[in-house]
Each structure stands twice: as C-alpha cells, then as structure tokens.
Design a protein around this motif. Structure first.
Motif, mmCIF file in Angstrom:
data_model
loop_
_atom_site.group_PDB
_atom_site.id
_atom_site.type_symbol
_atom_site.label_atom_id
_atom_site.label_comp_id
_atom_site.label_asym_id
_atom_site.label_seq_id
_atom_site.Cartn_x
_atom_site.Cartn_y
_atom_site.Cartn_z
ATOM 1 N N VAL A 95 5.143 -9.980 -6.918
ATOM 2 C CA VAL A 95 6.136 -8.972 -6.537
ATOM 3 C C VAL A 95 5.404 -7.682 -6.188
ATOM 4 O O VAL A 95 4.541 -7.218 -6.938
ATOM 5 C CB VAL A 95 7.143 -8.712 -7.684
ATOM 6 C CG1 VAL A 95 8.203 -7.705 -7.235
ATOM 7 C CG2 VAL A 95 7.799 -10.011 -8.124
ATOM 8 N N SER A 96 5.747 -7.125 -5.031
ATOM 9 C CA SER A 96 5.097 -5.890 -4.591
ATOM 10 C C SER A 96 6.134 -4.900 -4.088
ATOM 11 O O SER A 96 7.229 -5.279 -3.658
ATOM 12 C CB SER A 96 4.071 -6.175 -3.489
ATOM 13 O OG SER A 96 4.717 -6.680 -2.335
ATOM 14 N N ALA A 97 5.782 -3.632 -4.141
ATOM 15 C CA ALA A 97 6.624 -2.562 -3.611
ATOM 16 C C ALA A 97 5.805 -1.789 -2.593
ATOM 17 O O ALA A 97 4.638 -1.443 -2.843
ATOM 18 C CB ALA A 97 7.095 -1.636 -4.725
ATOM 19 N N ALA A 98 6.401 -1.535 -1.441
ATOM 20 C CA ALA A 98 5.684 -0.841 -0.369
ATOM 21 C C ALA A 98 6.495 0.353 0.114
ATOM 22 O O ALA A 98 7.735 0.327 0.118
ATOM 23 C CB ALA A 98 5.407 -1.793 0.791
ATOM 24 N N TYR A 99 5.758 1.384 0.523
ATOM 25 C CA TYR A 99 6.389 2.556 1.121
ATOM 26 C C TYR A 99 5.710 2.839 2.454
ATOM 27 O O TYR A 99 4.482 2.960 2.518
ATOM 28 C CB TYR A 99 6.270 3.778 0.200
ATOM 29 C CG TYR A 99 6.957 5.002 0.752
ATOM 30 C CD1 TYR A 99 8.331 5.170 0.615
ATOM 31 C CD2 TYR A 99 6.243 5.962 1.459
ATOM 32 C CE1 TYR A 99 8.976 6.279 1.137
ATOM 33 C CE2 TYR A 99 6.874 7.080 1.994
ATOM 34 C CZ TYR A 99 8.243 7.225 1.837
ATOM 35 O OH TYR A 99 8.879 8.313 2.373
ATOM 36 N N ASP A 100 6.518 2.893 3.498
ATOM 37 C CA ASP A 100 6.011 3.170 4.843
ATOM 38 C C ASP A 100 4.878 2.208 5.217
ATOM 39 O O ASP A 100 3.856 2.603 5.782
ATOM 40 C CB ASP A 100 5.529 4.623 4.933
ATOM 41 C CG ASP A 100 5.395 5.090 6.382
ATOM 42 O OD1 ASP A 100 6.021 4.469 7.265
ATOM 43 O OD2 ASP A 100 4.650 6.057 6.630
ATOM 44 N N GLY A 101 5.071 0.932 4.862
ATOM 45 C CA GLY A 101 4.098 -0.091 5.237
ATOM 46 C C GLY A 101 2.897 -0.206 4.333
ATOM 47 O O GLY A 101 2.049 -1.089 4.529
ATOM 48 N N GLN A 102 2.804 0.634 3.320
ATOM 49 C CA GLN A 102 1.660 0.605 2.410
ATOM 50 C C GLN A 102 2.097 0.152 1.023
ATOM 51 O O GLN A 102 3.017 0.722 0.427
ATOM 52 C CB GLN A 102 1.013 1.992 2.311
ATOM 53 C CG GLN A 102 -0.196 2.029 1.378
ATOM 54 C CD GLN A 102 -0.939 3.347 1.435
ATOM 55 O OE1 GLN A 102 -0.731 4.139 2.334
ATOM 56 N NE2 GLN A 102 -1.802 3.582 0.461
ATOM 57 N N THR A 103 1.432 -0.885 0.502
ATOM 58 C CA THR A 103 1.743 -1.373 -0.842
ATOM 59 C C THR A 103 1.301 -0.346 -1.873
ATOM 60 O O THR A 103 0.146 0.087 -1.878
ATOM 61 C CB THR A 103 1.044 -2.716 -1.103
ATOM 62 O OG1 THR A 103 1.514 -3.687 -0.167
ATOM 63 C CG2 THR A 103 1.329 -3.218 -2.512
ATOM 64 N N SER A 147 15.145 14.272 -3.254
ATOM 65 C CA SER A 147 16.518 13.875 -2.938
ATOM 66 C C SER A 147 17.123 12.997 -4.031
ATOM 67 O O SER A 147 18.330 12.770 -4.048
ATOM 68 C CB SER A 147 16.562 13.127 -1.603
ATOM 69 O OG SER A 147 15.991 11.835 -1.732
ATOM 70 N N GLY A 148 16.289 12.476 -4.913
ATOM 71 C CA GLY A 148 16.794 11.685 -6.039
ATOM 72 C C GLY A 148 16.518 10.207 -5.967
ATOM 73 O O GLY A 148 16.659 9.493 -6.955
ATOM 74 N N ASN A 149 16.120 9.710 -4.786
ATOM 75 C CA ASN A 149 15.761 8.293 -4.699
ATOM 76 C C ASN A 149 14.730 8.077 -3.593
ATOM 77 O O ASN A 149 14.605 8.887 -2.673
ATOM 78 C CB ASN A 149 16.991 7.399 -4.486
ATOM 79 C CG ASN A 149 17.781 7.782 -3.255
ATOM 80 O OD1 ASN A 149 17.254 7.790 -2.149
ATOM 81 N ND2 ASN A 149 19.057 8.121 -3.438
ATOM 82 N N ILE A 150 13.998 6.976 -3.737
ATOM 83 C CA ILE A 150 12.921 6.656 -2.802
ATOM 84 C C ILE A 150 13.207 5.294 -2.187
ATOM 85 O O ILE A 150 13.492 4.329 -2.903
ATOM 86 C CB ILE A 150 11.560 6.626 -3.530
ATOM 87 C CG1 ILE A 150 11.262 7.980 -4.163
ATOM 88 C CG2 ILE A 150 10.442 6.223 -2.583
ATOM 89 C CD1 ILE A 150 10.094 7.952 -5.111
ATOM 90 N N GLY A 151 13.134 5.197 -0.889
ATOM 91 C CA GLY A 151 13.371 3.925 -0.205
ATOM 92 C C GLY A 151 12.112 3.076 -0.150
ATOM 93 O O GLY A 151 11.144 3.431 0.521
ATOM 94 N N LEU A 152 12.112 1.964 -0.870
ATOM 95 C CA LEU A 152 10.961 1.066 -0.889
ATOM 96 C C LEU A 152 11.339 -0.294 -0.308
ATOM 97 O O LEU A 152 12.514 -0.656 -0.256
ATOM 98 C CB LEU A 152 10.453 0.858 -2.325
ATOM 99 C CG LEU A 152 9.915 2.079 -3.069
ATOM 100 C CD1 LEU A 152 9.468 1.664 -4.466
ATOM 101 C CD2 LEU A 152 8.753 2.731 -2.316
ATOM 102 N N VAL A 153 10.330 -1.022 0.104
ATOM 103 C CA VAL A 153 10.499 -2.426 0.480
ATOM 104 C C VAL A 153 9.912 -3.266 -0.651
ATOM 105 O O VAL A 153 8.730 -3.114 -0.996
ATOM 106 C CB VAL A 153 9.772 -2.757 1.800
ATOM 107 C CG1 VAL A 153 9.917 -4.246 2.126
ATOM 108 C CG2 VAL A 153 10.320 -1.917 2.936
#
Length: 200
Positions: A95-103, A147-153
């Motif tokens: 299981v991984s979490a990425a932000y803006d294409g970067q894990t 803003s209170g939350n972060i959008g991750l993939v």
C-alpha cells in the motif's frame, strides 16, 4: 503402340502417421472439453467484481520543513467480496500514498483470506519519514494542509488467488487505485468516502 504403365497404388499411411493423427485428435478433444468445463463453471459461478473503497483517512504528526515531509497516514480500506461461490486469497499487499505523482509513504499488509460474501476492513498505517519534495510540490502541499485536507492517491498491489469449491485458480496481480483520497487533518472531522478502480 506400347501400353501406358498402370497408376501406382495409393500410399498406405504408416503406423507412425496414424498415431500422430490420433494423438492430435485426442489433444484437440481435451482442449475443447476443458474449455467447455471452464465456461460452464464460470457461468454457474457468475463471478462479480471485487469492490474496494476507502472509508476513512487521516494524518497525524504532520511536519513539512525545508521541503521535507514527515507524517503518519492512517487509511481504513473496505474490501468487499460479493461472490457467493468464490473466496479470495491475498498475498502480502503493498500500500502506497502518492502526492502529485511522488510516493510519500509506503507499507505492506499481511496476507489474508476473504470468504464468500465477505467484507474485510484493512487498517493501513503509512509513515512518511523525511521525504524530500520538490519546492513547488512542497509549497502546494503546505497550502492544502492549511485547507484541512490533503488529496492523495492511494494504491494497493497484491497477488491474489480465487478458490471455487475445491478448485484454486491461478494467481493474478490485483492493482487498486483510489483517487482523490482527501486525508483530513486532526481538527477536521469530515471525510468523503473514496471509491477505487481495480485492474488485474
């Protein structure tokens, strides 16, 4: 006038060629029978797509200094097997979490078995430890945090195997992708359930 020579008698197939022909027919018949058996079993079982979604996501100990990220992300993943005749065996799940294409965080979940018509809850804790980020990504992440939350993939990858009755089918690589997962900061309570796409 000389008589023409009589035509040669037709060649008699050799025992070896007869054997090859018989073997070919038997193999073809077996392939057809196996194919029919698989098709009949498949139609009888009526397999349904596995369903994944993320029901909760949060972050704690979040720190972003000098373009380096430290945080602990917690995800609650719902895995649903809607099939009445198929159970699923999962190998170790990455299981991984990425932000803006970067894990930014990664962990491995233990293998598990999912019975028929079962919902399994997977608690995944992913730690980001001193992850270096490009300046623009770091700046954008800091704005999202305010803003209170972060959008991750969030992605999950595992080797799975289906079991139908006493039969175990071959392994498949299951890939699950959930986006965007709005990871909430501790002071923000609302969370939007995120559905996931599957590929194997």
């Amino acid at each position: 006038m000389a008589n023409s020579a009589p035509p040669p008698p037709p060649a008699t197939p050799s025992p070896a060629s007869k054997l090859v022909r018989i073997i070919a027919v038997v193999i073809l018949a077996l392939i057809v029978l196996v194919g029919l058996a698989v098709l009949i079993t498949w139609l009888a079982v009526k397999p349904k797509q596995l369903v994944f979604r993320i029901d909760n996501a949060s972050a704690r100990d979040f720190s972003l200094k000098n373009d380096h990220l430290n945080a602990t992300f917690a995800f609650l993943i719902k895995a649903h097997n809607p099939n009445g005749r198929i159970s699923v065996y999962y190998g170790p799940a990455e299981v991984s979490a990425a932000y803006d294409g970067q894990t930014v965080a990664f962990n491995t979940l233990a293998p598990f078995r999912q019975p028929r018509r079962n919902v399994t809850w997977l608690a995944a804790t992913l730690v980001a430890r001193d992850v270096a980020l490009p300046r623009d990504v770091s700046t954008d992440l800091a704005v999202q945090k305010k803003s209170g939350n972060i959008g991750l993939v969030v992605r999950m990858k595992a080797r799975i195997r289906f079991k139908v009755g006493i039969f175990r089918l071959k392994h498949h690589t299951l890939r699950v992708s959930c986006s965007p997962v709005k990871v909430r900061m501790p002071l923000f309570k609302n969370f939007e359930t995120t559905t996931c796409d599957l590929d194997w």
